[in-house]
Design a protein around this motif. Structure first.
Motif, PDB file in Angstrom:
ATOM      1  N   PHE A 158     -51.523  15.572  17.347  1.00  0.00           N
ATOM      2  CA  PHE A 158     -50.555  16.458  18.014  1.00  0.00           C
ATOM      3  C   PHE A 158     -51.208  17.224  19.166  1.00  0.00           C
ATOM      4  O   PHE A 158     -51.379  18.431  19.118  1.00  0.00           O
ATOM      5  N   GLU A 159     -51.569  16.500  20.198  1.00  0.00           N
ATOM      6  CA  GLU A 159     -52.235  17.153  21.313  1.00  0.00           C
ATOM      7  C   GLU A 159     -51.438  18.341  21.858  1.00  0.00           C
ATOM      8  O   GLU A 159     -52.014  19.295  22.380  1.00  0.00           O
ATOM      9  N   ASP A 160     -50.115  18.282  21.760  1.00  0.00           N
ATOM     10  CA  ASP A 160     -49.290  19.342  22.330  1.00  0.00           C
ATOM     11  C   ASP A 160     -48.800  20.342  21.285  1.00  0.00           C
ATOM     12  O   ASP A 160     -47.913  21.144  21.548  1.00  0.00           O
ATOM     13  N   MET A 161     -49.364  20.317  20.072  1.00  0.00           N
ATOM     14  CA  MET A 161     -48.972  21.291  19.068  1.00  0.00           C
ATOM     15  C   MET A 161     -49.536  22.663  19.418  1.00  0.00           C
ATOM     16  O   MET A 161     -50.669  22.778  19.898  1.00  0.00           O
ATOM     17  N   PRO A 162     -48.777  23.739  19.180  1.00  0.00           N
ATOM     18  CA  PRO A 162     -49.270  25.073  19.525  1.00  0.00           C
ATOM     19  C   PRO A 162     -50.358  25.542  18.573  1.00  0.00           C
ATOM     20  O   PRO A 162     -50.469  25.079  17.431  1.00  0.00           O
ATOM     21  N   THR A 163     -51.176  26.450  19.060  1.00  0.00           N
ATOM     22  CA  THR A 163     -52.123  27.163  18.213  1.00  0.00           C
ATOM     23  C   THR A 163     -51.427  28.405  17.673  1.00  0.00           C
ATOM     24  O   THR A 163     -50.826  29.171  18.432  1.00  0.00           O
ATOM     25  N   VAL A 164     -51.491  28.598  16.357  1.00  0.00           N
ATOM     26  CA  VAL A 164     -50.809  29.730  15.720  1.00  0.00           C
ATOM     27  C   VAL A 164     -51.838  30.708  15.183  1.00  0.00           C
ATOM     28  O   VAL A 164     -52.962  30.338  14.829  1.00  0.00           O
ATOM     29  N   LEU A 165     -51.449  31.973  15.106  1.00  0.00           N
ATOM     30  CA  LEU A 165     -52.344  33.049  14.701  1.00  0.00           C
ATOM     31  C   LEU A 165     -51.935  33.705  13.391  1.00  0.00           C
ATOM     32  O   LEU A 165     -52.748  34.356  12.744  1.00  0.00           O
ATOM     33  N   ALA A 186     -42.162   7.350  18.949  1.00  0.00           N
ATOM     34  CA  ALA A 186     -41.082   6.548  19.529  1.00  0.00           C
ATOM     35  C   ALA A 186     -39.863   7.405  19.853  1.00  0.00           C
ATOM     36  O   ALA A 186     -39.126   7.137  20.804  1.00  0.00           O
ATOM     37  N   LEU A 187     -39.639   8.472  19.049  1.00  0.00           N
ATOM     38  CA  LEU A 187     -38.508   9.375  19.272  1.00  0.00           C
ATOM     39  C   LEU A 187     -38.932  10.669  19.955  1.00  0.00           C
ATOM     40  O   LEU A 187     -38.078  11.517  20.217  1.00  0.00           O
ATOM     41  N   ASP A 188     -40.251  10.795  20.223  1.00  0.00           N
ATOM     42  CA  ASP A 188     -40.795  12.068  20.697  1.00  0.00           C
ATOM     43  C   ASP A 188     -40.309  13.183  19.786  1.00  0.00           C
ATOM     44  O   ASP A 188     -39.740  14.192  20.228  1.00  0.00           O
ATOM     45  N   ARG A 216     -36.830  14.803  21.275  1.00  0.00           N
ATOM     46  CA  ARG A 216     -36.371  14.612  22.653  1.00  0.00           C
ATOM     47  C   ARG A 216     -35.880  13.173  22.805  1.00  0.00           C
ATOM     48  O   ARG A 216     -36.659  12.280  23.152  1.00  0.00           O
ATOM     49  N   PRO A 217     -34.618  12.920  22.537  1.00  0.00           N
ATOM     50  CA  PRO A 217     -34.098  11.551  22.670  1.00  0.00           C
ATOM     51  C   PRO A 217     -34.056  11.072  24.113  1.00  0.00           C
ATOM     52  O   PRO A 217     -33.975   9.874  24.362  1.00  0.00           O
ATOM     53  N   ALA A 218     -34.093  12.006  25.067  1.00  0.00           N
ATOM     54  CA  ALA A 218     -34.151  11.670  26.489  1.00  0.00           C
ATOM     55  C   ALA A 218     -34.996  12.734  27.168  1.00  0.00           C
ATOM     56  O   ALA A 218     -35.245  13.811  26.613  1.00  0.00           O
ATOM     57  N   ARG A 219     -35.435  12.438  28.399  1.00  0.00           N
ATOM     58  CA  ARG A 219     -36.366  13.335  29.080  1.00  0.00           C
ATOM     59  C   ARG A 219     -35.803  14.733  29.250  1.00  0.00           C
ATOM     60  O   ARG A 219     -36.530  15.731  29.138  1.00  0.00           O
ATOM     61  N   ASP A 220     -34.509  14.872  29.490  1.00  0.00           N
ATOM     62  CA  ASP A 220     -33.893  16.169  29.761  1.00  0.00           C
ATOM     63  C   ASP A 220     -33.101  16.710  28.578  1.00  0.00           C
ATOM     64  O   ASP A 220     -32.311  17.639  28.732  1.00  0.00           O
ATOM     65  N   THR A 221     -33.304  16.113  27.397  1.00  0.00           N
ATOM     66  CA  THR A 221     -32.554  16.512  26.206  1.00  0.00           C
ATOM     67  C   THR A 221     -33.514  16.894  25.093  1.00  0.00           C
ATOM     68  O   THR A 221     -34.478  16.172  24.816  1.00  0.00           O
ATOM     69  N   GLU A 222     -33.256  18.032  24.462  1.00  0.00           N
ATOM     70  CA  GLU A 222     -34.045  18.456  23.308  1.00  0.00           C
ATOM     71  C   GLU A 222     -33.095  18.900  22.203  1.00  0.00           C
ATOM     72  O   GLU A 222     -32.114  19.605  22.459  1.00  0.00           O
ATOM     73  N   LEU A 223     -33.394  18.479  20.972  1.00  0.00           N
ATOM     74  CA  LEU A 223     -32.593  18.850  19.808  1.00  0.00           C
ATOM     75  C   LEU A 223     -33.482  19.554  18.789  1.00  0.00           C
ATOM     76  O   LEU A 223     -34.622  19.132  18.543  1.00  0.00           O
ATOM     77  N   LEU A 224     -32.959  20.605  18.198  1.00  0.00           N
ATOM     78  CA  LEU A 224     -33.607  21.304  17.095  1.00  0.00           C
ATOM     79  C   LEU A 224     -32.641  21.288  15.922  1.00  0.00           C
ATOM     80  O   LEU A 224     -31.538  21.836  16.015  1.00  0.00           O
ATOM     81  N   ILE A 225     -33.053  20.648  14.818  1.00  0.00           N
ATOM     82  CA  ILE A 225     -32.190  20.497  13.639  1.00  0.00           C
ATOM     83  C   ILE A 225     -32.888  21.151  12.454  1.00  0.00           C
ATOM     84  O   ILE A 225     -34.022  20.787  12.114  1.00  0.00           O
ATOM     85  N   ASN A 226     -32.227  22.111  11.826  1.00  0.00           N
ATOM     86  CA  ASN A 226     -32.767  22.806  10.658  1.00  0.00           C
ATOM     87  C   ASN A 226     -31.821  22.634   9.481  1.00  0.00           C
ATOM     88  O   ASN A 226     -30.600  22.638   9.646  1.00  0.00           O
TER      89      ASN A 226
END
Length: 670
Positions: free
Chosen positions: A33-40, A475-477, A532-542
């Motif tokens: 996860f190169e782009d995972m955040p660092t948490v404190l 594959a699904l980002d 991110r199913p597309a470059r300009d689309t982001e979904l958050l599902i909880n």
């Protein structure tokens, strides 16, 4: 319920994807996860998300901005496991897994490491009166699960850590205005500047609205917030945070029994001063010292009546409190694969609230802590986290709070975690010493005794077992976080309604806080998808499912059995963007209520929030215009005021339904 239970096929498919990734990849193939955040916030050690001892949700600045929300509490609705509701426009009920009292204290809430819990009387957090603007937040880290071994007793079920922006970030000015329905009228401004040695960020805001349409619940908040960072040397930095909030809130109902909750306007004042020193000896060692002082005061008075004998009875909840807190922390590396943090903390709370404590001033409350957390990479794929905290206050025995977690990086994109943690919950002053009596101002006859003290009640304890999975599907980002939990709470505090110990003039019973003799058990699963199913689309599902087990049915109703949300963020080009959030909340009885025999839970509801925005540049300045709406869709009630709800005139009809609100916002970078 079938709508919210994941089908067995979905679980099997997820298991297959995970097992397949584990077979075809190894931890050495690429960084995880190169782009995972660092948490404190999970262990007080900075660590990548997949190494954290527990589940952590991060709401970053871009996401916060995209929602357009006017307050922090509404953001927390988009975190798995959080159960949030509003009894009125300015009264937020915020818990993790429910169970909260009328003023929840089961999660620790921090701003840059400073606890914002009110030490006075009821405890809890005044979410609409925080000395903080949404614009100055860099990110919010939510530790989903017991974290008392890092932050003490109030982290009983979790931690919300609000981290503000450094004063040297994005120098310049910013102005924002909101105007809309229910007389929404906000104005906020911020300025940041300085040089490489010292930076200053100053924020101010005035927030106004009339709350829900059917209630007397307007609010008017003015606040000023300052952050300054001084680089004293190449190794030393001083941070000063100061804030002040002044608020007026409309409260009460016109037909409450005997006017015990009559309509009136209250005022609150909240001031804080926080100084932090950091000394860095290298990338793996830091010394930190923190000192803060909070002062809160409030005036809330009105006249009740029980005609004809008692036409006017003065009541009030006036309160003043002071908290002083000092903390020291040292973080360092024991070796190439082991890091340790340890520290000490001391606190003193003083409260003055005559009417809430039978005219007496409760004793000052002192608390002392020693804590430590160790992170050890036993192998490249296995990490062990061990933590312990020792906490002592004058009226309770020393409490030992342990935690042990193991994280297994099964592949370059899959991490599994398992752990155990224990926590204790400090009872607030009102739970222990609250003594409220109403007297006739003329004859001094005792009319009612709403609360009586019970200092002998025991401190609640929770034992938590957790299994988790954090995975990435390239594959699904997509990123998925799954948490399975078993939380067993003993000595849970409930409100017991009994007959007064001495005669009172009015036919009203009294109450006190006691321990439930049998455990409360919460078992369930939380799932969070970011994709991110597309470059300009982001979904958050909880999605959260909770099995609630308690011998007292009123306790189980204080936790909703399910919560689900879907947030869709879309970029359209040309500066246009939109955000849509759909929330489904199960039936929930917020708090414990007071009226004997009034067992009421708000019904399950679905609500929608929408935002459409456009950013553009004029005259070299960035401008954003947005149209925002919340509580859209079918009418619903979130948290009921039981005393009012159970009056015969309101039976069958929600007494405090949430109102749809819409506003237009304009933000300009100067």
């Amino acid at each position: 319920m079938s709508l919210f239970r994941p089908p067995a096929g979905v679980l099997l498919a997820l298991a297959g994807l995970v097992s397949g990734a584990a077979v075809h990849a190894s931890p050495e193939e690429s960084p995880f996860f190169e782009d995972m955040p660092t948490v404190l916030s999970a262990s007080r050690l900075p660590e990548p998300l997949h190494e954290a001892p527990g589940a952590v949700t991060v709401l970053d600045r871009d996401f916060i901005r995209a929602t357009g929300y006017r307050d922090v509490a509404r953001l927390l609705r988009l975190v798995p496991g959080m159960q949030v509701g509003q009894e009125r426009g300015h009264a937020q009920w915020v818990t993790y897994h429910g169970l909260g009292s009328d003023y929840p204290t089961e999660i620790q809430v921090l701003i840059d490491g400073r606890s914002v819990f009110a030490p006075s009387s009821f405890g809890g957090v005044n979410w609409s009166g925080l000395p903080l603007t949404v614009e100055e937040i860099e990110r919010i880290e939510v530790v989903r699960g017991t974290n008392s071994n890092a932050y003490g007793a109030n982290a009983f079920l979790g931690v919300v850590n609000i981290i503000t922006r450094h004063s040297r970030q994005d120098p310049g000015g910013h102005v924002e205005a909101n105007a809309g329905t229910h007389r929404i009228g906000d104005l906020a401004a911020a300025w940041a500047g300085g040089d490489e040695r010292i930076g200053v960020r100053l924020s101010a805001a005035a927030l106004n609205d009339d709350g829900f349409g059917s209630l007397f619940d307007g609010r008017h908040t003015g606040l000023v917030s300052l952050r300054s960072d001084l680089r004293a040397s190449t190794r030393d930095e001083l941070t000063l945070r100061a804030g002040f909030a002044d608020q007026r809130r409309d409260l009460g109902y016109p037909d409450s029994v005997f006017g015990n909750n009559a309509q009136r306007t209250s005022t609150t004042h909240n001031g804080t001063l926080h100084l932090i020193w950091r000394h860095t000896d290298g990338p793996d060692e830091e010394w930190m010292a923190s000192l803060y002082r909070n002062h809160e005061s409030g005036v809330d008075r009105w006249n009740a009546s029980a005609p004809p004998a008692y036409p006017s009875v003065p009541l009030d909840r006036n309160v003043s409190s002071m908290r002083t807190n000092a903390e020291f922390q040292h973080r360092f590396a024991l070796g190439p694969s082991t890091r340790l943090v340890w520290g000490l903390e001391g606190r003193r709370d003083e409260t003055d609230a005559d009417t809430l404590f039978a005219g007496l001033r409760p004793p000052g409350f002192e608390l002392y802590r020693a804590f430590s957390n160790l992170a050890w990479h036993a192998t490249p794929a296995w990490q062990i986290n061990l933590g312990a905290l020792l906490e002592k206050s004058p009226d309770t025995a020393a409490q030992f709070i342990p935690r042990a977690f193991v994280n297994w990086q099964a592949s370059a994109t899959d991490t599994f975690r398992a752990g155990y943690a224990r926590a204790w919950e400090q009872r607030n002053l009102f739970d222990r010493y609250g003594d409220v009596r109403a007297y006739d101002p003329v004859s001094r006859a005792l009319l009612a005794w709403p609360y009586m003290p019970n200092p002998a009640a025991r401190v609640p304890k929770v034992d938590t077992l957790e299994l988790g999975y954090l995975g990435r599907f390239r594959a699904l980002d997509a990123t998925v976080d799954v948490r399975l939990f078993n939380e067993r709470i003993t000595d849970f505090v409930i409100r017991e309604v009994i007959d007064p110990p001495m005669p009172v003039a009015l036919p009203l019973r009294t109450s006190r806080f006691v321990n439930l003799p049998t455990p409360v058990v919460l078992r369930g699963v939380e799932t969070q998808w970011r994709l991110r199913p597309a470059r300009d689309t982001e979904l958050l599902i909880n999605h959260t499912l909770i099995d609630r087990r308690a011998d007292d049915a009123t306790v189980t109703k204080r936790t909703a059995p399910y919560v689900a949300s879907l947030t869709w963020l879309q970029q359209y080009g040309g500066g246009w963007s939109s955000t849509a959030s759909l929330l489904r909340m199960g039936p929930l009885a917020g708090g414990y209520g007071f009226v004997p025999g009034c067992d009421y839970a708000a019904r399950a509801y679905t609500t929608v929030d929408l935002r459409l925005a456009r950013r553009f540049t004029r005259g070299g300045r960035q401008i954003e215009v947005a149209l925002n709406g919340i509580n859209l869709g079918a009418p619903h009630q979130e948290i009921a005021d039981r005393s009012e709800q159970c009056l015969p005139a309101h039976l069958g009809t929600p007494v405090n339904p949430a109102s749809p609100m819409g506003w237009l916002s304009l933000a300009v970078a100067l």
